[in-house]
Design a protein around this motif. Structure first.
Motif, PDB file in Angstrom:
ATOM      1  N   LEU A  34       0.823  -1.218   0.000  1.00 16.02           N
ATOM      2  CA  LEU A  34       0.000   0.000   0.000  1.00 16.02           C
ATOM      3  C   LEU A  34       0.854   1.264   0.000  1.00 16.02           C
ATOM      4  CD1 LEU A  34      -2.846  -1.044   2.479  1.00 16.02           C
ATOM      5  CD2 LEU A  34      -3.077  -0.562   0.041  1.00 16.02           C
ATOM      6  N   LEU A  35       1.922   1.240   0.848  1.00 19.40           N
ATOM      7  CA  LEU A  35       2.817   2.403   0.906  1.00 19.40           C
ATOM      8  C   LEU A  35       3.508   2.624  -0.441  1.00 19.40           C
ATOM      9  CD1 LEU A  35       4.396   1.964   4.465  1.00 19.40           C
ATOM     10  CD2 LEU A  35       2.731   3.695   3.718  1.00 19.40           C
ATOM     11  N   GLN A  36       3.889   1.555  -1.110  1.00 18.91           N
ATOM     12  CA  GLN A  36       4.528   1.690  -2.426  1.00 18.91           C
ATOM     13  C   GLN A  36       3.557   2.301  -3.439  1.00 18.91           C
ATOM     14  OE1 GLN A  36       5.815  -2.364  -3.042  1.00 18.91           O
ATOM     15  NE2 GLN A  36       7.882  -1.955  -2.229  1.00 18.91           N
ATOM     16  N   GLN A  37       2.263   1.870  -3.392  1.00 17.83           N
ATOM     17  CA  GLN A  37       1.272   2.476  -4.288  1.00 17.83           C
ATOM     18  C   GLN A  37       1.114   3.976  -4.002  1.00 17.83           C
ATOM     19  OE1 GLN A  37      -2.500   0.375  -4.970  1.00 17.83           O
ATOM     20  NE2 GLN A  37      -1.633  -1.398  -3.825  1.00 17.83           N
ATOM     21  N   LEU A  38       1.043   4.282  -2.684  1.00 18.94           N
ATOM     22  CA  LEU A  38       0.887   5.676  -2.305  1.00 18.94           C
ATOM     23  C   LEU A  38       2.091   6.503  -2.754  1.00 18.94           C
ATOM     24  CD1 LEU A  38      -0.743   7.861  -0.842  1.00 18.94           C
ATOM     25  CD2 LEU A  38       0.351   7.138   1.311  1.00 18.94           C
ATOM     26  N   ASP A  39       3.302   5.965  -2.592  1.00 18.74           N
ATOM     27  CA  ASP A  39       4.514   6.669  -3.008  1.00 18.74           C
ATOM     28  C   ASP A  39       4.498   6.913  -4.526  1.00 18.74           C
ATOM     29  OD1 ASP A  39       7.280   7.678  -2.508  1.00 18.74           O
ATOM     30  OD2 ASP A  39       7.795   5.978  -3.803  1.00 18.74           O
ATOM     31  N   GLY A  40       4.038   5.920  -5.282  1.00 22.07           N
ATOM     32  CA  GLY A  40       3.974   6.097  -6.741  1.00 22.07           C
ATOM     33  C   GLY A  40       3.023   7.215  -7.145  1.00 22.07           C
ATOM     34  N   LEU A  41       1.865   7.270  -6.440  1.00 21.88           N
ATOM     35  CA  LEU A  41       0.910   8.341  -6.753  1.00 21.88           C
ATOM     36  C   LEU A  41       1.480   9.717  -6.422  1.00 21.88           C
ATOM     37  CD1 LEU A  41      -2.434   6.702  -5.507  1.00 21.88           C
ATOM     38  CD2 LEU A  41      -1.694   7.051  -7.865  1.00 21.88           C
ATOM     39  N   LEU A  42       2.172   9.797  -5.248  1.00 21.15           N
ATOM     40  CA  LEU A  42       2.760  11.084  -4.855  1.00 21.15           C
ATOM     41  C   LEU A  42       3.841  11.512  -5.848  1.00 21.15           C
ATOM     42  CD1 LEU A  42       2.936  10.620  -0.960  1.00 21.15           C
ATOM     43  CD2 LEU A  42       1.336  12.025  -2.278  1.00 21.15           C
ATOM     44  N   GLN A  43       4.614  10.533  -6.355  1.00 24.74           N
ATOM     45  CA  GLN A  43       5.633  10.866  -7.354  1.00 24.74           C
ATOM     46  C   GLN A  43       4.984  11.402  -8.647  1.00 24.74           C
ATOM     47  OE1 GLN A  43       8.737   7.991  -8.057  1.00 24.74           O
ATOM     48  NE2 GLN A  43       8.661   7.256  -5.920  1.00 24.74           N
ATOM     49  N   GLN A  44       3.883  10.803  -9.078  1.00 25.32           N
ATOM     50  CA  GLN A  44       3.177  11.309 -10.266  1.00 25.32           C
ATOM     51  C   GLN A  44       2.654  12.728 -10.035  1.00 25.32           C
ATOM     52  OE1 GLN A  44       0.495   8.660 -12.519  1.00 25.32           O
ATOM     53  NE2 GLN A  44       1.033   7.044 -11.033  1.00 25.32           N
TER      54      GLN A  44
END
Length: 441
Positions: free
Chosen positions: A14-24
Motif C-alpha cells: 500500500l505504501l509503495q502504491q501511495l509513493d507512486g501516486l505522490l511521485q506522479q
C-alpha cells in the motif's frame, strides 16, 4: 532475518502504491483520473479504514488539482464542492478573483474609486494603475474644460479624417447640435468626414485634404465651412496640427473659428481704401485724374516710352472764355461745363490713353504709342466734339489745344511746358484751334 508477516507485506504494498501516486503528483502536477489504492486480498481488517481514507485523500487531491487548473484557465464560475477541505484556499481565491473581475469591469465603465487589498503585490500594482488613471482623468477633465470655455472650435480626427471629438463650439460651428463624445453613448456624427464640411472652397479644401492625408501642418483663412442642417456657409480661419505617436500618424487636432465679421470688416476696409484711393487720385468734379495723379501717369508713360522706344504725345487743352461762362451763368453752370467736357474727353479716348484735370479749366491728355501728327488728328476730333456738344447754354463751348511729342532726354516739366506754349499760341491765334509744339534742337 525473520520473514515479514503477510499483513506487513500488504502494508508495504500500500505504501509503495501511495509513493507512486505522490511521485506522479510531484512530476505531473496532477493525479491520473483513475488513481486509487488497490486493497490486497489479504489485508487485515484494521487496515481497511485507513486505506479507504487514503483513497478519499487521493480523490480530494485529484479534484483540487483539476479545479485549480480550471481556475487558472480563467473559469471563475466553476463550482467548488464544499466537502473537500483541500478546496478551501481555492474557494477563497475564487471569491477574490470574482471580486477582482467585478472591480475591473467597474474600472472599465469609468469607476476609478476601486481598490484591491487582498492580493499582495498585485494589489499594489493594481492600485498604482488606478492612481495613474485618476491622474490622466484629471488631465482630461482639465483639457475638456479648457476646450469648452474656448471661443475656438476644437476637434480631433483619426487617421482617415473621421471626427472623434468636437468641443461645443466646434459642434455649433459644424451644425452638429450639442451631442458630445463624453456622453455615455457616442454622438451620431462620430466618424463623419471633416472634409465633408469644407467642399465649398475646392482649392483650400484640397490643401486641407493633402495635409490630413500626409500628416502635415496646415493653416488657412480661405476655407468656407458648410455646416450641417442647412445652416448658411461661413468663412473660417483654421489651423491643423498632426498627431504622431512612435512614428505612426494617428490623426490631427484642428482649431477653427468664424471670421465672417473679420471678412466683413476687410471688405469694408477694401471699399474704404478704394474710395480713399479714388479721392486721392481723382478730380471730384470731372471724375478724371487729378493733377497729382496726372503727373504720376505722365511719369509712368514717359518711362515706358523711353524703355520701349515708343512715341508719346501729350495734349494740353483749355476751355475758351471759361471765366465769362462763370460770370454770365454762375459757377454751377461752370461746373456743369467742366463735368460735360470731362465726360466727352473720356468717351473719345482709347482705353490706353489717359485724361486728367490739369488745373481750373485746363486738361492734360496722354496718348502713348502716338506720334505728333496722329495726336493732332485726335485733338482736332476732340475740338470739334466740344464745339458741337450740347452744354445747355445759349452759347457754344470751345477749347484751344497744344500738342507736344516727347523728345529724347526730355523730362515731364519740359514736355508739358512745350505743350503749354503751343496751347497759348492757339489762344493767341484766335482760340478754338490746335497748335503743334515746335521740336527743340
Amino acid at each position: 532475518m525473520s520473514p515479514v508477516p503477510e499483513s506487513g507485506r500488504a502494508a508495504i504494498a500500500l505504501l509503495q502504491q501511495l509513493d507512486g501516486l505522490l511521485q506522479q503528483l510531484q512530476r505531473n502536477g496532477r493525479l491520473p483520473e483513475d488513481a486509487a489504492l488497490v486493497l490486497p486480498g489479504s489485508l487485515d481488517d484494521e487496515l481497511v479504514g485507513p486505506v479507504e481514507r487514503l483513497n478519499l485523500l487521493v480523490r480530494w487531491l485529484q479534484q483540487a488539482t483539476r479545479l485549480g487548473r480550471t481556475l487558472a484557465d480563467g473559469d471563475l464560475q466553476v463550482s467548488l464542492p464544499r466537502d473537500n477541505p483541500l478546496l478551501m484556499p481555492l474557494k477563497a481565491l475564487q471569491a477574490n478573483l470574482q471580486h477582482l473581475s467585478w472591480q475591473a469591469c467597474r474600472v472599465a465603465e469609468g469607476d476609478l474609486n476601486q481598490r484591491v487589498h487582498f492580493l499582495g503585490d498585485f494589489s499594489t500594482a493594481f492600485n498604482a494603475m488606478i492612481a495613474a488613471l485618476q491622474r490622466n482623468r484629471a488631465i482630461e477633465e482639465q483639457l475638456k474644460t479648457l476646450t469648452e470655455v474656448l471661443g475656438e472650435g476644437v476637434c480631433l480626427v483619426d487617421g482617415a479624417g473621421g471626427l472623434t471629438f468636437a468641443n461645443p463650439e466646434a459642434a455649433k460651428l459644424l451644425g452638429l447640435g450639442q451631442e458630445r463624445l463624453s456622453a455615455p453613448t457616442a454622438p451620431t456624427w462620430t466618424g463623419r468626414k471633416l472634409l465633408d464640411f469644407f467642399a465649398a472652397a475646392p482649392a483650400a479644401a484640397a490643401q486641407l485634404r493633402q495635409a490630413l492625408e500626409a500628416g502635415h501642418d496646415f493653416h488657412s483663412q480661405d476655407l468656407l465651412l458648410q455646416p450641417a442642417g442647412g445652416v448658411p456657409e461661413r468663412p473660417v480661419a483654421l489651423v491643423c496640427r498632426p498627431i504622431w505617436q512612435e512614428g505612426q500618424y494617428q490623426g490631427a487636432v484642428l482649431a477653427f473659428h468664424d471670421i465672417s465679421a473679420q471678412k466683413g470688416y476687410e471688405k469694408q476696409l477694401e471699399t474704404l481704401n478704394r474710395q480713399l484711393q479714388q479721392q486721392a487720385t481723382t478730380d471730384a468734379l470731372t471724375g478724371l485724374a487729378n493733377r497729382m495723379q496726372a503727373e504720376r501717369l505722365l511719369q509712368k508713360e514717359m518711362e515706358r516710352a523711353n524703355r520701349y522706344q515708343h512715341p508719346l504725345t501729350v495734349i494740353l487743352l483749355d476751355l475758351d472764355h471759361f471765366k465769362q461762362i462763370n460770370d454770365q451763368f454762375g459757377h454751377a453752370a461752370g461746373d456743369m461745363v467742366l463735368r460735360t467736357a470731362g465726360a466727352l474727353l473720356r468717351d473719345n479716348l482709347r482705353d490706353s490713353d489717359s485724361a486728367g484735370r490739369w488745373g481750373g479749366e485746363e486738361f492734360l491728355l496722354l496718348l502713348p504709342q502716338t506720334g505728333a501728327q496722329a495726336a493732332c488728328r485726335v485733338a482736332e476730333k476732340l475740338r470739334l466734339a466740344l464745339q458741337q456738344a450740347d452744354f445747355a447754354l445759349p452759347r457754344p463751348v470751345t477749347a484751344s489745344f497744344g500738342v507736344a511729342e516727347l523728345q529724347p532726354a526730355e523730362d515731364g516739366a519740359r514736355l508739358t511746358a512745350r505743350a503749354d506754349d503751343a496751347l497759348y499760341r492757339a489762344k493767341g491765334s484766335g482760340r478754338n484751334r490746335v497748335e503743334l509744339a515746335e521740336r527743340e534742337s
